[in-house]
Design an enzyme around this catalytic site. Structure first.
Site, PDB file in Angstrom:
ATOM      1  N   ALA A  34       3.692   1.981  -6.292  1.00  0.00           N
ATOM      2  CA  ALA A  34       5.086   2.420  -6.398  1.00  0.00           C
ATOM      3  C   ALA A  34       5.566   3.033  -5.087  1.00  0.00           C
ATOM      4  CB  ALA A  34       5.233   3.401  -7.559  1.00  0.00           C
ATOM      5  N   SER A  47       8.461   1.230  -2.996  1.00  0.00           N
ATOM      6  CA  SER A  47       9.891   0.957  -2.760  1.00  0.00           C
ATOM      7  C   SER A  47      10.785   1.798  -3.665  1.00  0.00           C
ATOM      8  CB  SER A  47      10.194  -0.522  -3.024  1.00  0.00           C
ATOM      9  OG  SER A  47       9.455  -1.324  -2.150  1.00  0.00           O
ATOM     10  N   GLY A  67      13.470  -0.332   0.765  1.00  0.00           N
ATOM     11  CA  GLY A  67      12.437  -1.354   0.585  1.00  0.00           C
ATOM     12  C   GLY A  67      11.717  -1.585   1.899  1.00  0.00           C
ATOM     13  N   TRP A  77      11.202  -2.135  -8.233  1.00  0.00           N
ATOM     14  CA  TRP A  77      10.452  -3.396  -8.062  1.00  0.00           C
ATOM     15  C   TRP A  77       8.957  -3.182  -8.288  1.00  0.00           C
ATOM     16  CZ3 TRP A  77      14.783  -5.699  -7.997  1.00  0.00           C
ATOM     17  CH2 TRP A  77      15.779  -5.470  -7.055  1.00  0.00           C
ATOM     18  N   GLY A 110      12.129 -36.040  -7.360  1.00  0.00           N
ATOM     19  CA  GLY A 110      13.494 -36.448  -7.710  1.00  0.00           C
ATOM     20  C   GLY A 110      14.023 -35.610  -8.858  1.00  0.00           C
ATOM     21  N   GLY A 111      14.744 -36.235  -9.774  1.00  0.00           N
ATOM     22  CA  GLY A 111      15.335 -35.518 -10.912  1.00  0.00           C
ATOM     23  C   GLY A 111      14.282 -34.795 -11.734  1.00  0.00           C
ATOM     24  N   GLU A 114       6.095  -7.380  -0.266  1.00  0.00           N
ATOM     25  CA  GLU A 114       5.055  -6.882   0.646  1.00  0.00           C
ATOM     26  C   GLU A 114       5.458  -7.060   2.115  1.00  0.00           C
ATOM     27  OE1 GLU A 114       1.132  -6.668  -0.385  1.00  0.00           O
ATOM     28  OE2 GLU A 114       1.503  -6.735  -2.539  1.00  0.00           O
ATOM     29  N   SER A 117       9.906 -11.558   5.771  1.00  0.00           N
ATOM     30  CA  SER A 117       9.520 -12.299   6.990  1.00  0.00           C
ATOM     31  C   SER A 117       9.999 -11.547   8.229  1.00  0.00           C
ATOM     32  CB  SER A 117      10.136 -13.701   6.979  1.00  0.00           C
ATOM     33  OG  SER A 117       9.484 -14.506   6.029  1.00  0.00           O
TER      34      SER A 117
HETATM   35  N1  CAA Z   1      -2.049   0.946   9.872  1.00  0.00           N
HETATM   36  C1  CAA Z   1      -2.197   2.296  10.073  1.00  0.00           C
HETATM   37  N2  CAA Z   1      -1.182   3.080  10.519  1.00  0.00           N
HETATM   38  C2  CAA Z   1      -0.017   2.471  10.784  1.00  0.00           C
HETATM   39  C3  CAA Z   1       0.200   1.090  10.609  1.00  0.00           C
HETATM   40  C4  CAA Z   1      -0.888   0.314  10.144  1.00  0.00           C
HETATM   41  N3  CAA Z   1      -0.770  -1.005   9.944  1.00  0.00           N
HETATM   42  N4  CAA Z   1       1.470   0.788  10.944  1.00  0.00           N
HETATM   43  C5  CAA Z   1       2.044   1.934  11.327  1.00  0.00           C
HETATM   44  N5  CAA Z   1       1.144   2.947  11.231  1.00  0.00           N
HETATM   45  C6  CAA Z   1       1.356   4.359  11.612  1.00  0.00           C
HETATM   46  C7  CAA Z   1       1.781   4.441  13.060  1.00  0.00           C
HETATM   47  O1  CAA Z   1       0.673   4.503  13.917  1.00  0.00           O
HETATM   48  C8  CAA Z   1       2.583   5.710  13.072  1.00  0.00           C
HETATM   49  O2  CAA Z   1       1.701   6.816  13.145  1.00  0.00           O
HETATM   50  P1  CAA Z   1       2.046   8.086  14.104  1.00  0.00           P
HETATM   51  O3  CAA Z   1       3.334   8.618  13.558  1.00  0.00           O
HETATM   52  O4  CAA Z   1       0.894   9.027  13.908  1.00  0.00           O
HETATM   53  O5  CAA Z   1       2.187   7.563  15.486  1.00  0.00           O
HETATM   54  C9  CAA Z   1       3.232   5.764  11.697  1.00  0.00           C
HETATM   55  O6  CAA Z   1       2.444   4.891  10.845  1.00  0.00           O
HETATM   56  C10 CAA Z   1       4.666   5.261  11.701  1.00  0.00           C
HETATM   57  O7  CAA Z   1       4.645   3.932  12.194  1.00  0.00           O
HETATM   58  P2  CAA Z   1       5.935   3.197  12.758  1.00  0.00           P
HETATM   59  O8  CAA Z   1       6.609   4.077  13.758  1.00  0.00           O
HETATM   60  O9  CAA Z   1       5.531   1.841  13.189  1.00  0.00           O
HETATM   61  O10 CAA Z   1       6.877   3.120  11.455  1.00  0.00           O
HETATM   62  P3  CAA Z   1       8.281   2.443  11.246  1.00  0.00           P
HETATM   63  O11 CAA Z   1       9.099   3.375  10.447  1.00  0.00           O
HETATM   64  O12 CAA Z   1       8.819   1.927  12.542  1.00  0.00           O
HETATM   65  O13 CAA Z   1       7.975   1.209  10.263  1.00  0.00           O
HETATM   66  C11 CAA Z   1       7.293  -0.978   9.557  1.00  0.00           C
HETATM   67  C12 CAA Z   1       7.103   0.207  10.528  1.00  0.00           C
HETATM   68  C13 CAA Z   1       6.227  -1.966   9.954  1.00  0.00           C
HETATM   69  C14 CAA Z   1       8.657  -1.650   9.682  1.00  0.00           C
HETATM   70  C15 CAA Z   1       7.068  -0.472   8.115  1.00  0.00           C
HETATM   71  O14 CAA Z   1       8.102   0.379   7.687  1.00  0.00           O
HETATM   72  C16 CAA Z   1       6.911  -1.587   7.095  1.00  0.00           C
HETATM   73  O15 CAA Z   1       5.865  -2.239   7.009  1.00  0.00           O
HETATM   74  N6  CAA Z   1       7.945  -1.830   6.257  1.00  0.00           N
HETATM   75  C17 CAA Z   1       7.839  -2.786   5.160  1.00  0.00           C
HETATM   76  C18 CAA Z   1       7.457  -2.124   3.889  1.00  0.00           C
HETATM   77  C19 CAA Z   1       6.943  -3.113   2.880  1.00  0.00           C
HETATM   78  O16 CAA Z   1       6.210  -4.037   3.212  1.00  0.00           O
HETATM   79  N7  CAA Z   1       7.266  -2.888   1.604  1.00  0.00           N
HETATM   80  C20 CAA Z   1       6.761  -3.734   0.575  1.00  0.00           C
HETATM   81  C21 CAA Z   1       6.855  -3.040  -0.731  1.00  0.00           C
HETATM   82  S1  CAA Z   1       5.417  -3.093  -1.688  1.00  0.00           S
HETATM   83  C22 CAA Z   1       5.409  -4.519  -2.587  1.00  0.00           C
HETATM   84  O17 CAA Z   1       6.158  -5.442  -2.389  1.00  0.00           O
HETATM   85  C23 CAA Z   1       4.295  -4.518  -3.598  1.00  0.00           C
HETATM   86  C24 CAA Z   1       4.396  -5.391  -4.800  1.00  0.00           C
HETATM   87  O18 CAA Z   1       4.486  -4.895  -5.899  1.00  0.00           O
HETATM   88  C25 CAA Z   1       4.214  -6.859  -4.707  1.00  0.00           C
END
Ligand code: CAA
Length: 382
Positions: free
Chosen positions: A124, A126, A131, A156, A338-339, A362, A365
């Site tokens: 949980a 989002s 999101g 979601w 097709g259909g 998750e 893209s």
């Molecule tokens: N592993 C470990 N730490 C990580 C990391 C990783 N892969 N990625 C980032 N971090 C850490 C960074 O090192 C940073 O740490 P510090 O503050 O100590 O330096 C901290 O996390 C913040 O990182 P960012 O500055 O990169 O964070 P951001 O706000 O710019 O966001 C992002 C990065 C990649 C866009 C992220 O927000 C993201 O992945 N967003 C998408 C969320 C998502 O996938 N949601 C899906 C919902 S779940 C779902 O769908 C489940 C289901 O039920 C099917």
């Protein structure tokens, strides 16, 4: 680079394939059409070790590694993606508790997840307004009389109305990403209530609900990982989760190709099997090549994770390519039919509807491209 599967990997793949063909596939159409949550199937998966493929045996898992996990997800997904999404999230939740939980948390929750006793796990993160940017989450956890009190709404949530173990992200301070913490909340905890089941385009057998928290109290023993580390835990879990969704996309893509090949032999036009026409052969060649490329990317990411080497970029590449592949391939599969591709007598319309969410959940893209680009630029700068 070794392309051969080990004995364990072959064993898990074959067991998942047999189970998927005998148990999951025959009920897939009904699961989709009647929106039947596959609780019974998860119980059987628990017995086969498919709910904790990469979880230690001592906690009820199969301890078969990440590549085995990816192969198992591909097999279940080729039969029914509604079923495989809950399997993926349950494995992800179990692994997260193994990685960050205290021994007490591991003992309490992981065997219930891997055996199917908890039915499923839920993730949980989002919220209705957050999101792609989970750091903007508004659900709060406030310490009161030694207990954490959760308030807010999650959105979601896969298996949210059924899951016995739910990992919930909540704000414990106002410091953006660093203000999020993670809590393990069990089904039936007063104050946690599932909302209305979403009427989705695809994955209709999977349960998707909002989860409402109204003065939901948990103890300190529910805190997963350190206070304020919730965002990092989410990122770590999603890196692995993206291998699961890439595997799901590979499985659905493969099923669409198999259905297309069969149809192209059965269907005749202009005095020959339609599969004799070069137009279809070229389509099938492209579909197969793209699906195989997606499998290689996915198994590479799985291999890196298994070796405990960094794999964020590879997981995002696999998820990006595989989910876009499965959408293209399923669309072509409908075209080949097709259909008949447009009605539910054939499974390809379901594959196309199920594939659509794979470029969204998750991490969209667009989010995968952000992760990949950051890593590419970081590597070039170093
Ligand atoms: N592993 C470990 N730490 C990580 C990391 C990783 N892969 N990625 C980032 N971090 C850490 C960074 O090192 C940073 O740490 P510090 O503050 O100590 O330096 C901290 O996390 C913040 O990182 P960012 O500055 O990169 O964070 P951001 O706000 O710019 O966001 C992002 C990065 C990649 C866009 C992220 O927000 C993201 O992945 N967003 C998408 C969320 C998502 O996938 N949601 C899906 C919902 S779940 C779902 O769908 C489940 C289901 O039920 C099917």
């Amino acid at each position: 680079m070794n392309f051969e599967l080990t004995e364990t990997q072959l064993m898990i793949r074959d067991a998942a394939r047999k189970f998927s063909r005998e148990v999951v596939a025959p009920r897939a159409r009904k699961t989709d059409r009647e929106e039947i949550f596959p609780a019974e199937v998860y119980a059987q998966m628990g017995e086969l070790g498919l709910l904790g493929v990469n979880v230690p045996e001592a906690l009820g898992g199969a301890a078969a590694g990440v590549v085995s996990y990816a192969l198992a997800v591909m097999e279940v997904s080729a039969a029914c993606a509604s079923t495989s999404v809950g399997m993926c999230v349950t494995n992800m939740v179990a692994e997260l508790i193994v990685q960050f939980g205290t021994p007490e948390q591991q003992k309490k929750h992981v065997p219930r997840l891997t055996s199917g006793a908890a039915v499923a796990g839920a993730f949980a993160l989002s919220e209705p307004h957050a999101g792609s940017d989970p750091g903007a989450g508004r659900t709060t956890a406030v310490k009161k009389d030694g207990r954490w009190v959760l308030n807010g709404t999650k959105q979601w949530i896969t298996s949210g109305a059924y899951a016995g173990v739910v990992i919930v992200w909540a704000r414990t301070s106002n410091e953006g990403n660093k203000g999020l913490s993670c809590f393990i909340v069990e089904k039936g905890t007063p104050g946690m209530t599932p909302g209305k089941h979403e009427d989705k385009m695809g994955l209709r057998g999977s349960n998707t609900v909002p989860l409402n928290f109204e003065n939901c109290e948990v103890g300190d023993d529910a805190l997963l990982g350190k206070l304020g580390d919730g965002f990092k835990l989410a990122m770590v879990a999603l890196d692995g989760g993206r291998i699961g969704i890439a595997s799901q996309a590979c499985g659905v893509g493969r099923a669409a190709i198999e259905a297309s090949v069969k149809y192209s032999k059965d269907r005749h036009a202009f005095g020959q099997q339609i599969g004799e026409f070069q137009a279809l052969r070229f389509m099938m060649a492209d579909m197969h090549t793209q699906q195989q490329a997606a499998e290689l990317l996915t198994l590479r990411a799985a291999t890196l994770k298994e070796k405990k080497t960094p794999f964020s970029r590879e997981a995002s590449m696999a998820k990006l390519f595989a989910s876009e592949m499965s959408n293209r391939v399923c669309d072509k599969a409908v075209q080949i039919h097709g259909g008949y591709g447009y009605i539910d007598e054939f499974p390809v319309e379901r594959y196309l509807r199920d594939a659509r969410v794979q470029t969204i959940y998750e991490g969209t893209s667009e989010i995968q491209r952000i992760v990949i680009a950051r890593e590419v630029i970081k590597a070039a700068a170093s």
